[in-house]
Design a protein around this motif. Structure first.
Motif, PDB file in Angstrom:
ATOM      1  N   TYR A 107      38.580  32.380  47.538  1.00 39.61           N
ATOM      2  CA  TYR A 107      38.780  31.550  46.826  1.00 39.61           C
ATOM      3  C   TYR A 107      38.840  31.435  45.546  1.00 39.61           C
ATOM      4  O   TYR A 107      39.184  30.113  44.835  1.00 39.61           O
ATOM      5  CB  TYR A 107      37.861  30.053  46.958  1.00 39.61           C
ATOM      6  CG  TYR A 107      37.745  29.918  48.440  1.00 39.61           C
ATOM      7  CD1 TYR A 107      38.878  28.896  49.246  1.00 39.61           C
ATOM      8  CD2 TYR A 107      37.076  30.428  49.500  1.00 39.61           C
ATOM      9  CE1 TYR A 107      39.009  28.837  50.550  1.00 39.61           C
ATOM     10  CE2 TYR A 107      37.351  30.499  51.305  1.00 39.61           C
ATOM     11  CZ  TYR A 107      38.120  29.502  51.160  1.00 39.61           C
ATOM     12  OH  TYR A 107      38.372  29.122  52.396  1.00 39.61           O
ATOM     13  N   ARG A 108      38.693  32.646  44.728  1.00 43.24           N
ATOM     14  CA  ARG A 108      37.917  32.733  43.446  1.00 43.24           C
ATOM     15  C   ARG A 108      37.802  32.196  43.132  1.00 43.24           C
ATOM     16  O   ARG A 108      38.015  30.935  41.734  1.00 43.24           O
ATOM     17  CB  ARG A 108      39.627  33.085  42.878  1.00 43.24           C
ATOM     18  CG  ARG A 108      41.290  34.263  43.786  1.00 43.24           C
ATOM     19  CD  ARG A 108      41.924  33.480  42.553  1.00 43.24           C
ATOM     20  NE  ARG A 108      43.171  34.677  43.981  1.00 43.24           N
ATOM     21  CZ  ARG A 108      43.376  35.472  44.084  1.00 43.24           C
ATOM     22  NH1 ARG A 108      43.352  36.497  43.811  1.00 43.24           N
ATOM     23  NH2 ARG A 108      44.068  35.483  45.163  1.00 43.24           N
ATOM     24  N   ARG A 109      36.656  31.492  43.298  1.00 45.59           N
ATOM     25  CA  ARG A 109      35.853  30.587  42.802  1.00 45.59           C
ATOM     26  C   ARG A 109      34.361  30.879  43.043  1.00 45.59           C
ATOM     27  O   ARG A 109      33.749  31.118  43.545  1.00 45.59           O
ATOM     28  CB  ARG A 109      36.139  29.572  43.677  1.00 45.59           C
ATOM     29  CG  ARG A 109      35.562  27.864  43.571  1.00 45.59           C
ATOM     30  CD  ARG A 109      36.058  26.730  44.340  1.00 45.59           C
ATOM     31  NE  ARG A 109      37.719  26.303  43.794  1.00 45.59           N
ATOM     32  CZ  ARG A 109      37.788  25.682  42.665  1.00 45.59           C
ATOM     33  NH1 ARG A 109      36.264  24.615  42.010  1.00 45.59           N
ATOM     34  NH2 ARG A 109      38.508  25.394  42.412  1.00 45.59           N
ATOM     35  N   GLY A 254      35.174  36.903  38.557  1.00 45.81           N
ATOM     36  CA  GLY A 254      35.101  38.064  39.517  1.00 45.81           C
ATOM     37  C   GLY A 254      34.700  39.519  39.680  1.00 45.81           C
ATOM     38  O   GLY A 254      34.720  40.053  40.176  1.00 45.81           O
TER      39      GLY A 254
ATOM     40  N   ARG B  87      44.463  45.078  47.418  1.00 46.16           N
ATOM     41  CA  ARG B  87      43.942  44.785  46.114  1.00 46.16           C
ATOM     42  C   ARG B  87      43.220  45.961  45.537  1.00 46.16           C
ATOM     43  O   ARG B  87      42.756  46.974  46.113  1.00 46.16           O
ATOM     44  CB  ARG B  87      43.147  43.478  46.678  1.00 46.16           C
ATOM     45  CG  ARG B  87      41.727  43.292  45.145  1.00 46.16           C
ATOM     46  CD  ARG B  87      41.132  42.009  45.707  1.00 46.16           C
ATOM     47  NE  ARG B  87      40.940  41.147  43.714  1.00 46.16           N
ATOM     48  CZ  ARG B  87      40.012  42.043  43.289  1.00 46.16           C
ATOM     49  NH1 ARG B  87      39.527  42.956  43.523  1.00 46.16           N
ATOM     50  NH2 ARG B  87      39.866  40.889  42.161  1.00 46.16           N
ATOM     51  N   LYS B  96      38.460  46.376  32.817  1.00 47.54           N
ATOM     52  CA  LYS B  96      39.120  46.041  34.766  1.00 47.54           C
ATOM     53  C   LYS B  96      40.392  45.503  34.995  1.00 47.54           C
ATOM     54  O   LYS B  96      41.113  44.685  33.448  1.00 47.54           O
ATOM     55  CB  LYS B  96      38.140  45.240  34.619  1.00 47.54           C
ATOM     56  CG  LYS B  96      37.588  44.290  36.712  1.00 47.54           C
ATOM     57  CD  LYS B  96      37.331  43.843  36.713  1.00 47.54           C
ATOM     58  CE  LYS B  96      37.100  43.132  38.349  1.00 47.54           C
ATOM     59  NZ  LYS B  96      36.405  42.162  38.935  1.00 47.54           N
ATOM     60  N   TYR B 135      46.548  41.557  36.353  1.00 39.37           N
ATOM     61  CA  TYR B 135      45.490  41.196  35.005  1.00 39.37           C
ATOM     62  C   TYR B 135      44.625  42.483  34.389  1.00 39.37           C
ATOM     63  O   TYR B 135      44.666  42.986  35.344  1.00 39.37           O
ATOM     64  CB  TYR B 135      45.291  39.882  34.953  1.00 39.37           C
ATOM     65  CG  TYR B 135      43.700  39.988  35.854  1.00 39.37           C
ATOM     66  CD1 TYR B 135      42.380  40.747  35.855  1.00 39.37           C
ATOM     67  CD2 TYR B 135      43.612  38.827  37.016  1.00 39.37           C
ATOM     68  CE1 TYR B 135      41.542  40.228  35.990  1.00 39.37           C
ATOM     69  CE2 TYR B 135      42.936  39.216  38.331  1.00 39.37           C
ATOM     70  CZ  TYR B 135      42.032  39.299  37.353  1.00 39.37           C
ATOM     71  OH  TYR B 135      40.417  39.445  39.069  1.00 39.37           O
ATOM     72  N   ARG B 149      41.382  37.293  29.278  1.00 39.63           N
ATOM     73  CA  ARG B 149      41.631  38.563  30.818  1.00 39.63           C
ATOM     74  C   ARG B 149      43.559  38.045  30.784  1.00 39.63           C
ATOM     75  O   ARG B 149      43.739  37.128  29.919  1.00 39.63           O
ATOM     76  CB  ARG B 149      41.834  37.464  32.427  1.00 39.63           C
ATOM     77  CG  ARG B 149      42.172  37.942  33.104  1.00 39.63           C
ATOM     78  CD  ARG B 149      41.293  37.338  34.493  1.00 39.63           C
ATOM     79  NE  ARG B 149      40.597  37.894  34.704  1.00 39.63           N
ATOM     80  CZ  ARG B 149      39.562  38.088  35.558  1.00 39.63           C
ATOM     81  NH1 ARG B 149      39.720  36.421  36.129  1.00 39.63           N
ATOM     82  NH2 ARG B 149      38.289  38.502  35.863  1.00 39.63           N
ATOM     83  N   VAL B 154      45.095  33.323  38.145  1.00 34.13           N
ATOM     84  CA  VAL B 154      44.258  32.357  38.776  1.00 34.13           C
ATOM     85  C   VAL B 154      43.084  31.657  38.718  1.00 34.13           C
ATOM     86  O   VAL B 154      42.321  32.116  38.012  1.00 34.13           O
ATOM     87  CB  VAL B 154      44.436  31.429  40.532  1.00 34.13           C
ATOM     88  CG1 VAL B 154      43.804  30.681  40.738  1.00 34.13           C
ATOM     89  CG2 VAL B 154      45.333  32.329  41.464  1.00 34.13           C
ATOM     90  N   SER B 156      41.047  28.715  38.037  1.00 42.22           N
ATOM     91  CA  SER B 156      40.283  27.373  38.806  1.00 42.22           C
ATOM     92  C   SER B 156      38.963  26.750  38.114  1.00 42.22           C
ATOM     93  O   SER B 156      37.975  27.607  37.745  1.00 42.22           O
ATOM     94  CB  SER B 156      39.559  28.131  40.152  1.00 42.22           C
ATOM     95  OG  SER B 156      40.287  28.533  41.344  1.00 42.22           O
ATOM     96  N   GLU B 182      46.054  25.514  47.292  1.00 41.31           N
ATOM     97  CA  GLU B 182      45.110  26.887  46.567  1.00 41.31           C
ATOM     98  C   GLU B 182      46.081  26.369  45.413  1.00 41.31           C
ATOM     99  O   GLU B 182      47.120  25.717  45.081  1.00 41.31           O
ATOM    100  CB  GLU B 182      45.274  27.597  47.558  1.00 41.31           C
ATOM    101  CG  GLU B 182      44.808  27.697  49.158  1.00 41.31           C
ATOM    102  CD  GLU B 182      43.143  28.161  48.830  1.00 41.31           C
ATOM    103  OE1 GLU B 182      43.372  29.236  47.819  1.00 41.31           O
ATOM    104  OE2 GLU B 182      42.895  27.955  48.578  1.00 41.31           O
TER     105      GLU B 182
END
Lengths: 255, 601
Positions: A107-109, A254, B87, B96, B135, B149, B154, B156, B182
């Motif tokens: 969810y990148r959250r 992240g 990924r 990174k 990224y 970055r 995304v 959020s 999403e």
């Protein structure tokens, strides 16, 4: 209960402790309080810690393995899960007993974890997030030294009025030599054993100042003696971990 | 565009140079997952269209109505996807890089139409690529506390579960209804500055605007001209009557055959920017944010109608645009301890999780120009909005500048190792836009409504017989006597709740989530005597628990973790309610059952 199953180190010499307890009667409360503070100080005997660990959860239907990397600094912790694939990248940040966050890569959250989640079994194991956080027993419990022998102190901990730890009573066996608890029983108010934690395979670094157990076994008696093993794969102390690893900003990006 | 490309390149080079010093050991990791999705629509959704048959429909609004059924969402397989997700990441203390790609094989072909197509593999087995992360991160960029970055990402924001009105930098991915919105990754630059361990300021720039990805059923909503969200209700009635008269003359229905997008030019003036400061006060998380950009949901700006008597329909083509907006946001999250008295009774009680997220939207005004071509009587030119016999005038407003608030308030609690519950009140869904709803009405005093259904109704006293005809309503200022509308607030209120039950050492999960539309619907029509001498327009509220007001999504799911990293799921997605309701609307999609298998390693 806020025991740390991962970082088990001692900070004071046996000699000092022996002086403190030389004339200790078996059930004198002040001595119990002193011992538990020494155990707590053992947590802070290092600046930081990096470690790799493996959970082995013994289920009837088959064992489950979870692997993670741990970063420790002061009272803050960061756990990064590395296995299995569906939890890889998931992170849990513990800034204090009441401030825990989880990063969910799918969810990148970043989500805050409220108190209700923290004493739930984590990922099917018998260990909870509370088990993984660093705290102090002395805040929540009054400690009594029940007995001692050449190798151990035997402590009884009861929750203090107005405090609300997950378990009202604990029994703890502390190794005199390194000030570490190698067995903890988590009990109900009536004294029924709910969980038992045993730590084995002790080794020390830095002239017996920083000690750790290679294996931790947690048995949950409420789940039909369900077992979770925690194995240390690698552990290093005082490696110079940056403070930014323990921030929400790090989680938000992240990791 | 050229400007933004140059800036991107400059920043990329600068960040690479800055990071060059970081030659520490590189930590690499990879994750691969394979996912297979099959879905089956179990409920057909259809609408009615006027039959263009001259023998009966010569005077449809005088003699009565006759329609044919148009299937909008058929039953059958709606998805048969296989997804390979990869990924890769590499990181040092300073740098990174993350690359994430989804290869999606669609599993069916709509493109193979002729024999030659069978010779092309890409037509038989079409696929698409997606990336939400591609990224480069630079930690300690120029300043020790500044992180950069750059790339596809995304961003959020917000503390609520899934319904985040403060998160506007990325377009919504509404293509899959099961994901409930999403965000899609877009090229952006983001900088985080650590003011302290607890407080972080973030500045984000999205150079090029990307619209939301809509579900396959979205064009169904646009195909209904009666549902164009004209704010002024009298103007809506006027359009409805004029449209009816046009259909009478054309001897057929109105069809929206094209919906063209007016995409903003790719220049710096159409970039999006966001700023946020996030930290803690009294152990509660708080953030304040600001966003300037555009709504990703298109709004109609031009309608062109072509009179096609030879084809028995009115051909309507609509232009859609993306309104600009400023958004000020507030997000909070924390935990609430139980009262001491309760804790004494039951020491096992744990603090409850809570979150609140609110965003004040300040939208650009959008009006819609209406043009007619080759119409009888009026000919060709702009619509006469005021009905004064002169073409043009004040165009109908689709979105006005009244600010509106969207917010989400939620709580969650774990009752034991097995049971978990989560409930949220959501004011304003991600696809809803414009002032309307009980909260906005407190200050705007304007009932912002959207039309779920609109039709001409000539039966004043509901006795089953027409009491008037369309000509009596045309151009007389009496259109309100003939238009029957079912409307709902532009910003709805919803309860989103769910329960998880985990068992068998947490390897099995039963989940039941639901969304209940608490707004209900308003039925508005003329009620009076048969001769029309007395009467008034009435508005009847159908509460959310009545047959006409009910609308909900029910989302049951069973997941079994069959092995480490592998899970199988089966579930349903039930979209309930009348066709004019929020979730019964065919544009939302239809009820389905689904299965999913996923293995991550």
């Amino acid at each position: 209960m806020r025991n740390s199953p991962f970082t088990i180190k001692a900070g004071l010499t046996v000699g000092l402790l022996a002086m403190l307890l030389a004339a200790a009667p078996a059930k004198a409360n002040p001595q119990g309080e002193k011992v538990i503070r020494l155990v707590e100080q053992a947590f802070l005997s290092y600046k930081d810690q990096f470690g790799k660990y493996k959970y082995l959860i013994k289920n009837r239907g088959g064992d489950k393995i979870i692997k993670f990397t741990l970063y420790n600094k002061g009272t803050k912790r960061l756990i990064k899960f590395t296995y299995p694939g569906d939890v890889r990248g998931q992170m849990v940040l513990m800034q204090s007993k009441d401030e825990m966050y989880i990063y969910l890569p799918a969810y990148r959250r970043v989500r805050r974890l409220a108190g209700h989640v923290r004493n739930q079994g984590f990922m099917g194991s018998d260990l909870s997030l509370d088990d993984m956080s660093i705290g102090s027993w002395s805040k929540d419990y009054t400690t009594t030294l029940v007995k001692q022998d050449a190798k151990y102190w035997y402590l009884s901990l009861k929750k203090k009025a107005g405090r609300n730890p997950p378990y009202p009573r604990l029994k703890m066996r502390v190794l005199k030599k390194i000030h570490e608890a190698d067995k903890i029983e988590y009990m109900s108010r009536s004294g029924r054993a709910l969980r038992t934690q045993t730590l084995t395979g002790w080794y020390c670094q830095g002239n017996s100042i920083m000690c750790a157990a290679k294996t931790i076994l947690m048995i949950d008696h409420r789940r039909g003696n369900h077992k979770t093993y925690l194995y240390e794969v690698e552990s290093r102390f005082n490696v110079g971990i940056s403070n930014r690893k323990f921030t929400i900003r790090y989680l938000m990006r992240g990791g | 565009m050229k400007c933004s490309t140059t800036m991107w390149t400059a920043i990329l080079i600068a960040s690479m140079a800055w990071a060059k010093t970081a030659q520490a050991q590189i930590e690499k990791s990879w994750t691969v997952s394979i996912q297979s999705d099959v879905r089956y629509v179990v409920q057909e959704k259809s609408t009615k269209e006027l039959i263009p048959a001259a023998d009966f429909v010569k005077y449809p609004y005088l003699a009565g109505h006759k329609y044919r059924k148009l299937i909008l969402v058929p039953t059958g397989f709606s998805r048969n996807e296989n997804i390979l997700h990869v990924r890769l990441s590499a990181e040092t203390d300073k740098l990174k890089g993350v690359a994430e790609v989804d290869f999606v094989w669609l599993g069916y072909s709509r493109e193979a139409q002729v024999l030659q197509d069978l010779t092309k593999r890409e037509k038989l087995l079409p696929f698409r690529l997606e990336s939400n992360a591609l990224y480069l991160d630079v930690n300690g960029f120029i300043f020790k506390n500044l992180d950069l970055r750059i790339g596809q990402q995304v961003i959020s924001w917000g503390t609520a579960d899934q319904f985040n009105p403060t998160s506007n930098l990325n377009p919504l991915d509404l293509e899959d209804p099961l994901l409930f919105g999403e965000h899609m990754g877009v090229p952006a630059i983001r900088m985080d500055y650590a003011v302290s361990d607890d407080w972080t300021a973030t500045l984000a720039w999205v150079p090029i605007f990307f619209p939301d990805n809509l579900p396959a059923t979205a064009p169904i909503g646009l195909a209904s001209p009666d549902r164009i969200p004209v704010l002024d209700q009298k103007m809506r009635w006027q359009f409805a009557v004029d449209r009816g008269l046009g259909e009478l003359l054309a001897n057929g229905p109105t069809r929206v055959t094209e919906a063209n997008l007016e995409k903003p030019p790719m220049n710096i003036g159409n970039s999006q920017v966001g700023f946020r400061i996030r930290g803690k006060i009294f152990e509660q998380d708080i953030s304040l944010s600001y966003y300037y950009g555009r709504s990703g949901m298109p709004q109609p700006s031009v309608s062109r109608a072509f009179f096609r008597q030879d084809a028995n329909y009115i051909d309507t083509r609509v232009n859609l645009m993306y309104p600009r907006m400023h958004v000020a946001g507030l997000s909070m999250a924390g935990q609430i301890p139980w009262a001491k008295a309760l804790m004494k009774k039951n020491p096992k009680l744990k603090p409850v999780g809570w979150w609140f997220e609110a965003a004040a939207f300040f939208p650009q005004k959008i009006t819609m120009g209406i043009y007619q071509n080759d119409f009888p009587i009026v000919g060709t030119g702009e619509y006469d909005y005021e009905g004064d016999g002169v073409q043009g005038g004040n165009r109908p407003t689709i979105v006005d500048t009244t600010p509106f608030l969207k917010w989400t308030l939620g709580f969650d609690y774990s009752f034991s190792n097995h049971w978990y519950a989560n409930v949220q009140w959501v004011h304003g869904f991600p696809d809803e836009f414009g002032a309307g709803g009980w909260l906005s009405n407190l200050w705007s005093k304007q009932k912002g409504m959207v039309v779920g259904k609109s039709y001409l109704d000539f039966d004043y006293n509901d006795d089953g017989h027409n009491d008037t005809d369309i000509l009596s309503c045309y151009g007389s200022g009496q259109q309100g006597r003939c238009v029957h509308e079912i409307v709902r607030p532009r910003l709805g209120d919803y309860i989103v709740g769910g329960v998880d039950f985990k068992f068998k050492n947490q390897s099995m999960l039963m989940r039941l989530f639901f969304i209940l539309d608490m707004s209900g619907s308003y039925e508005q029509y003329w009620k009076g005597s048969a001769d029309g001498s007395t009467g008034k327009r009435v508005s009847v509220w159908h509460n959310p628990f009545s047959a006409k007001g009910f609308s909900a999504i029910i989302y049951p799911q069973f997941t079994w973790a069959v092995a480490e990293g592998a899970e199988l799921s089966i579930g349903g997605f039930l979209a309930l309610g009348k066709s004019y309701s929020r979730f019964g609307d065919p544009a939302v999609g239809s009820s389905m059952v689904w299965t999913r298998g996923k293995f991550t390693f």
